[in-house]
Design an enzyme around this catalytic site. Structure first.
Site, PDB file in Angstrom:
ATOM      1  N   SER A 121       0.797  -1.223   0.000  1.00  0.00           N
ATOM      2  CA  SER A 121       0.000   0.000   0.000  1.00  0.00           C
ATOM      3  C   SER A 121       0.828   1.270   0.000  1.00  0.00           C
ATOM      4  O   SER A 121       0.412   2.288  -0.556  1.00  0.00           O
ATOM      5  CB  SER A 121      -0.942   0.003   1.212  1.00  0.00           C
ATOM      6  OG  SER A 121      -0.213  -0.121   2.424  1.00  0.00           O
ATOM      7  N   HIS A 156      -5.581  -4.304  -1.399  1.00  0.00           N
ATOM      8  CA  HIS A 156      -5.505  -3.343  -2.503  1.00  0.00           C
ATOM      9  C   HIS A 156      -5.527  -4.019  -3.871  1.00  0.00           C
ATOM     10  O   HIS A 156      -5.415  -3.343  -4.893  1.00  0.00           O
ATOM     11  CB  HIS A 156      -4.248  -2.487  -2.369  1.00  0.00           C
ATOM     12  CG  HIS A 156      -4.265  -1.604  -1.166  1.00  0.00           C
ATOM     13  ND1 HIS A 156      -4.804  -0.347  -1.164  1.00  0.00           N
ATOM     14  CD2 HIS A 156      -3.814  -1.814   0.102  1.00  0.00           C
ATOM     15  CE1 HIS A 156      -4.686   0.193   0.040  1.00  0.00           C
ATOM     16  NE2 HIS A 156      -4.089  -0.681   0.826  1.00  0.00           N
ATOM     17  N   LYS A 183     -11.960  -0.826   0.503  1.00  0.00           N
ATOM     18  CA  LYS A 183     -11.344  -0.355  -0.736  1.00  0.00           C
ATOM     19  C   LYS A 183     -12.355  -0.510  -1.877  1.00  0.00           C
ATOM     20  O   LYS A 183     -13.336   0.214  -1.934  1.00  0.00           O
ATOM     21  CB  LYS A 183     -10.051  -1.112  -1.031  1.00  0.00           C
ATOM     22  CG  LYS A 183      -8.830  -0.593  -0.266  1.00  0.00           C
ATOM     23  CD  LYS A 183      -8.831  -0.960   1.185  1.00  0.00           C
ATOM     24  CE  LYS A 183      -7.563  -0.535   1.902  1.00  0.00           C
ATOM     25  NZ  LYS A 183      -7.602  -0.875   3.335  1.00  0.00           N
TER      26      LYS A 183
END
Length: 320
Positions: free
Chosen positions: A194, A222, A253
């Site tokens: 990240s 992610h 996310k």
């Protein structure tokens, strides 16, 4: 009037003293450079309202633009009408709703794994799952730049944590060769790191792990919704879905809500459900969040063009 403190008390160091002496944040604020806890007064769209003015949002994890999607919001509203605002208990006891089960079945099917279990946050997934899987004598291998929740989950376990150089499969292999094969081993890595933004060398790690009887877990917070032909993340991106044992993901996310999950072999997930303290001793994810994720997964499956647009924007920004 309170009694005069004893000499013993006077000699004690106040644990709060370091807090009173902490000036780093204040100094940065005084310099006008403080970047944290900025207040947004609008939805997490490409343009947001911050401090009363519109600004382009380049730091959001709302990768597919679903947090303000009308269908996602309607699903959350309908869930509140049916179930209320909370579950009033942990998943382990009275907090499991039928939509929790529906979501876990949906996530397992989407990720092409036998079973799934959901947690209240993504951070709690790694805290609970890693710590309960790594028992005394076991070894967990970590990339030096793994996310904080992976590091903390490894620290909470009773096994040994061994770090290898960032995204260095050769260094990982060297450390594996030193392991005691009579003990269990697992490697846990971010799919997409990240802070750095690079993708893990999953083929290299998987090859080394399989040679040495080491299980593989990927934190794909992610990667899910972003990587792979169907948005299943890093393992799909590399064609290694059958080689990765556990995949962890978050709802905050691409999945437009808050919470987290882990998918894998049914008996392993069953172990996590009955051993992960961050699941057993935490309140269940609220109905609105669960319903939002159910709808978000549905939209991801039916609208692959959202992922295509994300990559078009990514290439544009990289080349500009």
């Amino acid at each position: 009037m309170s009694a005069e403190p004893s000499r013993a008390v006077k000699d004690c160091v106040d644990i709060f003293q370091k807090c009173r002496e902490f000036r780093d944040a204040d100094d940065i604020k005084d310099a006008g450079l403080y970047p944290y806890f900025r207040t947004i007064s609008s939805a997490q769209d490409p343009v947001v309202v911050m401090n009363g003015r519109e600004v382009v949002m380049l730091g959001s994890n709302n990768y597919l633009g679903l947090t303000n999607h009308p269908e996602v919001k309607r699903a959350a509203q309908d869930a509140i009408e049916r179930y209320g605002t909370g579950c009033a208990g942990s998943r382990f006891l009275n907090g499991t709703l039928d939509i929790h089960v529906q979501l876990e079945e949906k996530l397992a099917a989407f990720m092409k794994k036998p079973a799934a279990v959901t947690f209240s946050t993504g951070f709690q997934v790694n805290l609970g799952a890693i710590s309960c899987l790594i028992e005394r004598g076991d070894v967990v291998y970590l990339d030096k730049l793994d996310h904080a929740c992976i590091i903390d989950g490894a620290r909470l376990g009773f096994g040994t944590a061994v770090k290898f150089n960032h995204n260095d499969a050769a260094d990982f292999r060297r450390r594996l060769e030193l392991r005691d094969r009579s003990k269990g081993a697992m490697v846990v890595v971010d799919g997409v790191f990240s802070m750095e933004g690079d993708v893990v060398d999953l083929p290299g790690l998987v090859a080394a792990a399989r040679e040495h009887g080491c299980r593989v877990m990927v934190d794909d917070a992610h990667g899910i919704g972003v990587l792979g032909a169907n948005g299943r993340g890093t393992a799909e991106h590399f064609g290694l879905e059958d080689e990765v044992d556990l995949v962890m993901g978050t709802f905050s996310k691409s999945l437009a809500s808050v919470g987290g999950f882990i998918v894998g072999e049914e008996r392993v997930i069953n172990w996590v459900k009955h051993r992960a303290r961050s699941l057993i001793f935490s309140a269940a994810p609220p109905p609105a969040s669960v319903a939002s994720v159910l709808k978000a997964v549905e939209i991801i499956e039916r609208e692959p063009e959202r992922r295509a647009t994300l990559w078009e924007n990514t290439r544009y920004m990289a080349e500009s």
